[in-house]
Design an enzyme around this catalytic site. Structure first.
Site, PDB file in Angstrom:
ATOM      1  CG  MET A 136     -31.740  18.094  29.102  1.00  0.00           C
ATOM      2  SD  MET A 136     -33.509  17.977  29.362  1.00  0.00           S
ATOM      3  CE  MET A 136     -33.961  16.845  28.064  1.00  0.00           C
ATOM      4  N   GLY A 137     -27.604  15.494  29.491  1.00  0.00           N
ATOM      5  CA  GLY A 137     -26.851  14.281  29.820  1.00  0.00           C
ATOM      6  C   GLY A 137     -27.254  13.086  28.983  1.00  0.00           C
ATOM      7  CG  HIS A 153     -25.215  15.255  23.892  1.00  0.00           C
ATOM      8  ND1 HIS A 153     -25.717  14.004  24.104  1.00  0.00           N
ATOM      9  CD2 HIS A 153     -26.256  16.113  24.063  1.00  0.00           C
ATOM     10  CE1 HIS A 153     -27.013  14.089  24.406  1.00  0.00           C
ATOM     11  NE2 HIS A 153     -27.361  15.356  24.385  1.00  0.00           N
ATOM     12  CD  GLN A 165     -35.953  20.982  28.621  1.00  0.00           C
ATOM     13  OE1 GLN A 165     -35.204  21.862  29.061  1.00  0.00           O
ATOM     14  NE2 GLN A 165     -35.685  20.331  27.504  1.00  0.00           N
ATOM     15  CB  SER A 207     -30.641  11.119  25.660  1.00  0.00           C
ATOM     16  OG  SER A 207     -29.641  12.098  25.469  1.00  0.00           O
TER      17      SER A 207
HETATM   18  P1  AMP Z   1     -30.453  17.243  24.976  1.00  0.00           P
HETATM   19  O1  AMP Z   1     -29.463  16.624  25.903  1.00  0.00           O
HETATM   20  O2  AMP Z   1     -31.308  16.257  24.252  1.00  0.00           O
HETATM   21  O3  AMP Z   1     -31.238  18.354  25.620  1.00  0.00           O
HETATM   22  O4  AMP Z   1     -29.607  17.932  23.839  1.00  0.00           O
HETATM   23  C1  AMP Z   1     -28.593  18.868  24.147  1.00  0.00           C
HETATM   24  C2  AMP Z   1     -28.129  19.496  22.867  1.00  0.00           C
HETATM   25  O5  AMP Z   1     -27.621  18.487  21.998  1.00  0.00           O
HETATM   26  C3  AMP Z   1     -29.248  20.212  22.089  1.00  0.00           C
HETATM   27  O6  AMP Z   1     -28.742  21.409  21.526  1.00  0.00           O
HETATM   28  C4  AMP Z   1     -29.606  19.210  21.026  1.00  0.00           C
HETATM   29  O7  AMP Z   1     -30.157  19.789  19.857  1.00  0.00           O
HETATM   30  C5  AMP Z   1     -28.249  18.606  20.735  1.00  0.00           C
HETATM   31  N1  AMP Z   1     -28.396  17.288  20.104  1.00  0.00           N
HETATM   32  C6  AMP Z   1     -29.093  16.228  20.569  1.00  0.00           C
HETATM   33  N2  AMP Z   1     -29.035  15.209  19.693  1.00  0.00           N
HETATM   34  C7  AMP Z   1     -28.284  15.635  18.654  1.00  0.00           C
HETATM   35  C8  AMP Z   1     -27.860  15.039  17.417  1.00  0.00           C
HETATM   36  N3  AMP Z   1     -28.203  13.801  17.074  1.00  0.00           N
HETATM   37  N4  AMP Z   1     -27.082  15.776  16.591  1.00  0.00           N
HETATM   38  C9  AMP Z   1     -26.728  17.044  16.930  1.00  0.00           C
HETATM   39  N5  AMP Z   1     -27.093  17.663  18.058  1.00  0.00           N
HETATM   40  C10 AMP Z   1     -27.865  16.963  18.918  1.00  0.00           C
END
Ligand code: AMP
Length: 279
Positions: free
Chosen positions: A30-31, A37, A60, A183
């Site tokens: 989601m950036g 990421h 979501q 994020s």
């Molecule tokens: P999001 O942008 O928050 O939707 O996350 C996108 C992807 O990055 C998802 O698969 C999250 O589980 C992963 N992610 C977010 N934060 C972390 C982190 N600290 N360590 C590993 N993966 C992460």
């Protein structure tokens, strides 16, 4: 790094890559990117072409204030990811959902933890991930274990629907303090950051205590630890088994993970500690 906003243009480009025999790895995000990421993108390097999506999926979000305050900075993201990613797919909401979807999805996990505290959240996750997998048709897709429930749900959905993509789980990337990168951390104040770092401390203490104490004792001890921290509001702190059932005090199942959700500075944060060595 190539940049696509239109679904059909991305599909056409990927079709040529596939015809050339290239394997495709997908990293949905989601950036507001951070090192967590980027670690997923680095893992995806095992594929010939790394595709990352940036899309803040309105479906979501059960809390509209959370959606409105979700951080967005596409220019910064593009700069950060350019060495780890070959193709960025960043559609706007009108492109991604030309019409509001007719459908919703229901999962067994809806009744537990994130599912229970964020009604409709997993339906939105299921729809956006299914759509991205259909658009990109990757060989592998990479998800962080930071969102452990989401990872398990996607793995099961792909199995249930016979989607021909391998789902790969990647370890949680943390700040030096132990705080799981997110994020949302950017919305924490300086003192909020210190407060939030105690979330992981509680998890590691719980894991240590489990070696010599009953589940009931550990839960009581860590709940008291969290309750003492000013500015930390715990939403749930639970031990779960492999089916993501919350383990009650007298359960015979051994815990697979410890999961926590908390508010700091009005920001909702989640974290977990996996207690088994395998994914
Ligand atoms: P999001 O942008 O928050 O939707 O996350 C996108 C992807 O990055 C998802 O698969 C999250 O589980 C992963 N992610 C977010 N934060 C972390 C982190 N600290 N360590 C590993 N993966 C992460």
């Amino acid at each position: 790094m190539l940049y696509f906003v239109k679904i059909e243009e991305l599909r056409a480009h990927l079709a040529t890559e596939k015809r050339a025999g290239k394997t495709i790895g997908l990293v949905p995000t989601m950036g507001a990117l951070h090192a967590g990421h980027l670690a997923l993108m680095k893992s995806a390097r095992e594929c010939d072409v790394v595709v990352s999506s940036i899309f803040v999926n309105p479906l979501q979000f059960n809390d509209m204030a959370d959606l409105a305050s979700y951080p967005k900075n596409l220019e910064r993201d593009r700069e950060l990811m350019k060495d780890d990613c070959d193709i960025l797919f960043a559609p706007n909401a009108e492109e991604f959902y030309a019409e509001k979807p007719e459908m919703s999805m229901r999962f067994d996990l809806d009744s537990r933890l994130e599912g229970a505290f964020r009604p409709g959240h997993f339906s939105g996750v299921g729809i956006v991930v299914s759509k991205l997998l259909n658009i990109v048709q990757p060989d592998k897709a990479y998800f962080g274990l930071k969102d452990l429930q989401q990872y398990i749900l996607v793995k099961k959905m792909v199995r249930d629907l016979s989607i021909p993509t391998e789902i790969v789980g990647c370890p949680i990337v943390r700040e030096e303090s132990g705080l799981a990168m997110s994020s949302r951390n950017g919305r924490l104040s300086k003192s909020g950051w210190d407060v939030a770092s105690n979330i992981y401390r509680g998890l590691t203490q719980a894991k240590e205590l489990l070696a010599s104490h009953s589940l009931r004792e550990v839960k009581k001890e860590i709940q008291a630890f969290y309750a003492d921290i000013e500015g930390l509001e715990i939403e749930y702190f639970e031990f779960v088994d492999t089916s993501f059932e919350v383990i009650s005090n007298n359960s015979t199942n051994s815990p697979m993970a410890i999961c926590v959700a908390a508010y700091v500075d009005g920001v909702r944060l989640i974290d977990n500690l996996y207690l088994r060595s395998e994914n």
